[in-house]
Design an enzyme around this catalytic site. Structure first.
Site, PDB file in Angstrom:
ATOM      1  N   GLY A 180       0.710  -1.223   0.196  1.00  0.00           N
ATOM      2  CA  GLY A 180       0.157   0.077   0.380  1.00  0.00           C
ATOM      3  C   GLY A 180       0.337   1.017   0.011  1.00  0.00           C
ATOM      4  O   GLY A 180       0.452   2.274   0.400  1.00  0.00           O
ATOM      5  N   GLY A 181       2.625   1.346  -0.572  1.00  0.00           N
ATOM      6  CA  GLY A 181       3.507   2.681  -1.291  1.00  0.00           C
ATOM      7  C   GLY A 181       2.857   2.734   0.868  1.00  0.00           C
ATOM      8  O   GLY A 181       3.460   3.970   0.753  1.00  0.00           O
TER       9      GLY A 181
ATOM     10  N   SER B 155       5.295  -5.638  -1.786  1.00  0.00           N
ATOM     11  CA  SER B 155       5.102  -3.687  -2.363  1.00  0.00           C
ATOM     12  C   SER B 155       6.350  -3.189  -0.950  1.00  0.00           C
ATOM     13  O   SER B 155       6.892  -3.303  -0.683  1.00  0.00           O
ATOM     14  CB  SER B 155       4.055  -3.434  -2.629  1.00  0.00           C
ATOM     15  OG  SER B 155       4.005  -1.908  -3.336  1.00  0.00           O
ATOM     16  N   ALA B 156       5.313  -2.010  -0.650  1.00  0.00           N
ATOM     17  CA  ALA B 156       6.223  -1.375   0.653  1.00  0.00           C
ATOM     18  C   ALA B 156       5.757  -2.656   1.568  1.00  0.00           C
ATOM     19  O   ALA B 156       7.348  -2.554   2.688  1.00  0.00           O
ATOM     20  CB  ALA B 156       4.421  -0.501   0.773  1.00  0.00           C
TER      21      ALA B 156
ATOM     22  N   ASP C 285       6.515  -4.434 -13.930  1.00  0.00           N
ATOM     23  CA  ASP C 285       5.946  -3.857 -12.964  1.00  0.00           C
ATOM     24  C   ASP C 285       7.173  -2.580 -13.217  1.00  0.00           C
ATOM     25  O   ASP C 285       8.296  -2.863 -13.652  1.00  0.00           O
ATOM     26  CB  ASP C 285       6.764  -4.529 -11.602  1.00  0.00           C
ATOM     27  CG  ASP C 285       6.187  -3.537 -10.667  1.00  0.00           C
ATOM     28  OD1 ASP C 285       6.510  -3.055  -9.820  1.00  0.00           O
ATOM     29  OD2 ASP C 285       6.514  -4.557  -8.975  1.00  0.00           O
TER      30      ASP C 285
ATOM     31  N   HIS D 256       2.680  -5.445 -10.883  1.00  0.00           N
ATOM     32  CA  HIS D 256       2.852  -4.998  -9.665  1.00  0.00           C
ATOM     33  C   HIS D 256       1.793  -5.397  -8.857  1.00  0.00           C
ATOM     34  O   HIS D 256       1.140  -5.561  -9.116  1.00  0.00           O
ATOM     35  CB  HIS D 256       2.727  -3.786  -8.954  1.00  0.00           C
ATOM     36  CG  HIS D 256       3.465  -3.201  -7.983  1.00  0.00           C
ATOM     37  ND1 HIS D 256       5.040  -3.595  -7.747  1.00  0.00           N
ATOM     38  CD2 HIS D 256       3.079  -3.065  -6.540  1.00  0.00           C
ATOM     39  CE1 HIS D 256       4.960  -3.489  -6.082  1.00  0.00           C
ATOM     40  NE2 HIS D 256       4.294  -2.918  -5.918  1.00  0.00           N
TER      41      HIS D 256
END
Length: 394
Positions: free
Chosen positions: A135-136, A212-213, A321, A351
């Site tokens: 979720g960045g 991701s994050a 990605d 991604h």
């Protein structure tokens, strides 16, 4: 810094400080009625002309930035799923429940347990995966449907107990607070008297995993805990699993330029996430974002600790990605420092596609099974039985 807006001139009623010129960008139809603070965003130093970026990131994620620096998040963009703790026949193959970690920080964990093991009298315990959602750093939680379903897949297919950690989000809580929460969760696990952990989880076989994050979080949590692993006993980390990890830098990579307006993770959205999550006054060449900064000198000590502990790393990604080039470079960097790393880089995709489309998760599951089995056996991780696409040479 400049600020890009959906209007050529600063609109009336806009409370933001704008650069002299507002760039015109195309935005999704649903964003046409959003207020200006939903259509204005900062971009850190960039080597890509803003005219090439056709996606507005706040509109893309349907969030609005308030004048006080907080973020309004649309809960329907990443809908939540409730936990299912009751071991009834209709509960499905995996049970789940939410447990608080630190109420003062509103951090908690969602624990996933294979249903068959909950009903079994076997004394054999399952490996533990501590999972950090994506979720960045600004969006989502363990309850977010895409990460809830991925954790169900991990628990079911890997026969593992999965602890998915809720950490504090930026911009309200900028880095390194999420790293603090990631490590605090490990210390909570080692002493927790929670029934599912006590009865079913093998704390001596633990993996830190993130998407991701969350992959960035897992790595930084690993760096921190490797300095004093005895402080986590009886929890013993065997390896790190970085699923499409989120790293960056001020210099654009070829894949970022090639996929600047990617439909899942456009470059403007990447910039926004770092803008909101990094400490004030720093750019994307900060160590939280760019591990190669200053010749990766700050990284070396932590990697040396990981190597001495026998940890192995798995890094996965795909060439659809925008972050793929950074992930490939991460593997090369860590291998150069003597860490045992296996990579699974595939063609196509996008991604965290395995989280967004669960029916495409089987190749990832095969890779994880192989990695976890060879790690426990003390062998070199070699990837899924049919080989790894685009394997990075040592």
């Amino acid at each position: 810094m400049s600020i890009t807006c959906a209007n050529l001139a600063a609109p009336q009623g806009c409370n933001h400080t704008h650069a002299a010129r507002h760039e015109a960008i195309s935005i999704p139809p649903f964003a046409s009625s959003l207020p200006c603070n939903a259509l204005c965003f900062n971009t850190m130093s960039t080597e890509t002309a803003s005219s090439n970026l056709t996606v507005n990131p706040l509109a893309h994620f349907q969030v609005t930035l308030n004048p006080d620096g907080t973020l309004n998040r649309d809960r329907f963009v990443f809908p939540d799923t409730s936990a299912s703790p009751d071991p009834i026949p209709s509960a499905g193959p995996v049970l789940s429940k939410d447990i608080p970690i630190n109420p003062s920080h509103n951090t908690w964990a969602r624990i996933f347990l294979p249903h068959h093991h909950a009903r079994s009298c076997s004394e054999e315990k399952l490996p533990l995966i501590v999972y950090y959602h994506g979720g960045g750093f600004i969006l989502c939680s363990p309850a977010s449907n895409i990460f809830h379903e991925l954790c169900i897949t991990l628990a079911r297919e890997l026969s593992a107990v999965v602890v998915s950690v809720k950490y504090r989000l930026a911009p309200e809580h900028q880095l390194p607070l999420a790293y603090d929460d990631a490590v605090e969760a490990l210390h909570w696990i080692k002493t927790a008297r929670e029934e599912w952990l006590v009865e079913h989880a093998d704390l001596s076989t633990c993996y830190l995993m993130g998407s991701s994050a969350g992959g960035n979080l897992a790595f930084h949590a690993g760096l921190r805990t490797s300095a004093s692993p005895e402080g986590l006993e009886p929890l013993k980390i065997r390896g790190l699993i970085l699923h499409h990890p989120f790293f960056g830098g001020t210099q654009r990579t070829p894949s970022e330029l090639r996929l600047a307006n990617n439909h899942i993770l456009p470059l403007a959205a990447i910039d926004l996430m770092w803008e909101l999550s990094l400490p004030l006054g720093v750019d994307r060449d900060h160590e939280y974002c760019n591990l190669a900064v200053d010749g990766s000198s700050k990284l070396s000590e932590g990697v040396d600790k990981m190597r001495s502990l026998g940890w192995r790393l798995l890094v996965t990604g795909c060439d659809g990605d925008p972050l793929i080039d950074r992930q490939v470079e991460l593997v090369k960097l860590l291998k150069e420092k003597g860490l045992r790393v296996v990579s699974d880089f595939t063609e196509g995709g996008y991604h965290i596609n395995e989280a967004i489309e669960p029916d495409k998760s089987q190749p990832l599951v095969l890779t994880l099974k192989s990695f976890m089995s060879t790690t426990v056996a003390g062998q070199d991780a070699v990837g899924p039985p049919n080989g790894i696409s685009m394997q990075i040479a040592a």
